[in-house]
Design a protein around this motif. Sequence first.
Motif, PDB file in Angstrom:
ATOM      1  N   GLU A 117      13.590  59.934  -9.669  1.00 22.84           N
ATOM      2  CA  GLU A 117      13.818  58.679 -10.002  1.00 22.84           C
ATOM      3  C   GLU A 117      12.576  58.643 -11.206  1.00 22.84           C
ATOM      4  O   GLU A 117      11.284  58.612 -10.776  1.00 22.84           O
ATOM      5  N   VAL A 118      13.059  57.929 -12.376  1.00 19.99           N
ATOM      6  CA  VAL A 118      12.043  57.583 -13.464  1.00 19.99           C
ATOM      7  C   VAL A 118      12.474  56.150 -13.735  1.00 19.99           C
ATOM      8  O   VAL A 118      13.490  56.078 -14.200  1.00 19.99           O
ATOM      9  N   SER A 119      11.545  55.006 -13.638  1.00 24.10           N
ATOM     10  CA  SER A 119      12.015  53.757 -14.060  1.00 24.10           C
ATOM     11  C   SER A 119      10.630  52.898 -14.515  1.00 24.10           C
ATOM     12  O   SER A 119       9.806  53.243 -13.979  1.00 24.10           O
ATOM     13  N   GLY A 120      11.022  52.054 -15.159  1.00 21.56           N
ATOM     14  CA  GLY A 120      10.023  51.051 -15.757  1.00 21.56           C
ATOM     15  C   GLY A 120       9.372  51.429 -17.024  1.00 21.56           C
ATOM     16  O   GLY A 120       9.634  52.640 -17.481  1.00 21.56           O
ATOM     17  N   ALA A 121       8.575  50.712 -17.489  1.00 23.50           N
ATOM     18  CA  ALA A 121       7.693  51.170 -18.581  1.00 23.50           C
ATOM     19  C   ALA A 121       6.465  51.942 -18.187  1.00 23.50           C
ATOM     20  O   ALA A 121       5.430  51.511 -17.511  1.00 23.50           O
ATOM     21  N   ILE A 122       6.419  53.361 -18.333  1.00 23.65           N
ATOM     22  CA  ILE A 122       5.430  54.041 -18.016  1.00 23.65           C
ATOM     23  C   ILE A 122       4.062  53.969 -18.480  1.00 23.65           C
ATOM     24  O   ILE A 122       3.693  54.106 -19.795  1.00 23.65           O
ATOM     25  N   ASP A 123       3.260  53.896 -17.783  1.00 20.45           N
ATOM     26  CA  ASP A 123       1.817  53.685 -18.235  1.00 20.45           C
ATOM     27  C   ASP A 123       1.270  55.035 -17.920  1.00 20.45           C
ATOM     28  O   ASP A 123       0.892  55.604 -16.923  1.00 20.45           O
TER      29      ASP A 123
END
Length: 382
Positions: free
Chosen positions: A10-16
Amino acid sequence: MDAFKVTPWEVSGAIDYDKLTKQFGTSRIDTRLRQRLVGACGGDEPHHMLRRDFFFSHRDLNLVLDDYEKGRGFFLYTGRKPSKGMHIGHLVPMIMTRWLQEKFGANLYIEITDDEGFLHKREYGWGQVQEAARDNILDIIAVGFDPERTFIFKDSEYIGNVYPLLLNAARRITGSTVKAVFGFDDSTNIGLNMYPAMQTVPTFFEKKRCLIPCAIDQDPYWRIQRDIAEGMGYYKTAAIHSRFLPPLQGVAGKMSSSAGQETAILLTDDEKTVKNKINKYAFSGGQATVEEHRRLGGDPDVDVPYQWLSILFEPDDKKLKQIHDDYKSGKLLTGEMKALLIDRINAFLKEHREKRRKAERELETFMHKGKLATEMWAKIYE
Ligand code: TYM
């Protein structure tokens, strides 16, 4: 709590990405390390994906270069879980791997995880996984690896040569580890609980250090490998990690085939499809009207077409800077930026299709008959 999540599943959101390197315990690839890499491979320019900090993080790349300079060498490993239709994001690690193989002349192992695909994609029957595997392998061969120094294998086929090695890894990895690392729970099928051990296996193919190019989502596997490797008499694996090629809809996420056809460019997309997808869906950093755009300029940082040019389709730094500056000043319009990208992608895919047709003839070399493949089929690992 972080507003983003990155796991192999799973990859979600704005990645920092800076935060992520801290979370994962990896290191940033800095200018000094990039220079060392260039020095080691004969003073060439680093690949543009390294130059532009798209491959941004690593584990033990410095030790890989030490080994290379001492003459011990290293080997490369990467992989792919078969599914219908590879997208251009899947080429990112493959292109980097080809560059490294060319520069360092290293052996390369490419794991096709038909086991993982079958266990994960419950909607696929075994036959469909095999079809997808063959299809993906042709796309991978089209990237242009050295046929004598590259071994492409499906897990289900090569398992007879590595089963004891797999068990040796598997008995060192507990259920609580895979739960913590991959977010598995009691409803996860037991096949998937075993699978992470299989992804560590190719890191033990040679008694040298292994270097794995991949996107950062795969790093949790390497953390597990690094916990068990020395106990098994091998090196902890090294890795270089890329950011994610973003989807058409915006620069924050990860292009992914499961997110829907309209978010990605597939390697099978024809010219019209590419044009339609980009014109219709590509998030633009431009202004709402031409008049406003001329006056205020666009924002390349959030413009997906610009980002894709930078990551994959415009290797020339000077040309890229010109595009960047013209967009920012309002000279280059959104439609023109999109048209530029459409041309580049279509030219790239045309060439890719040609190479893929030729790949049919090379399949046996990569999988069974080439120099490295022949050596690998003669080996039994314990
Ligand atoms: P898979 O098939 O999901 O992805 C294959 C490779 O593509 C990378 N990737 C991306 N890179 C840049 N931008 C994107 N949007 C993007 N989407 C995917 C992945 O990080 C990966 O490197 N379990 C693995 C298969 C595997 C593997 C390996 C991968 C087995 N051994 C060794 C890398 C290295 C998988 O599901 O990959």
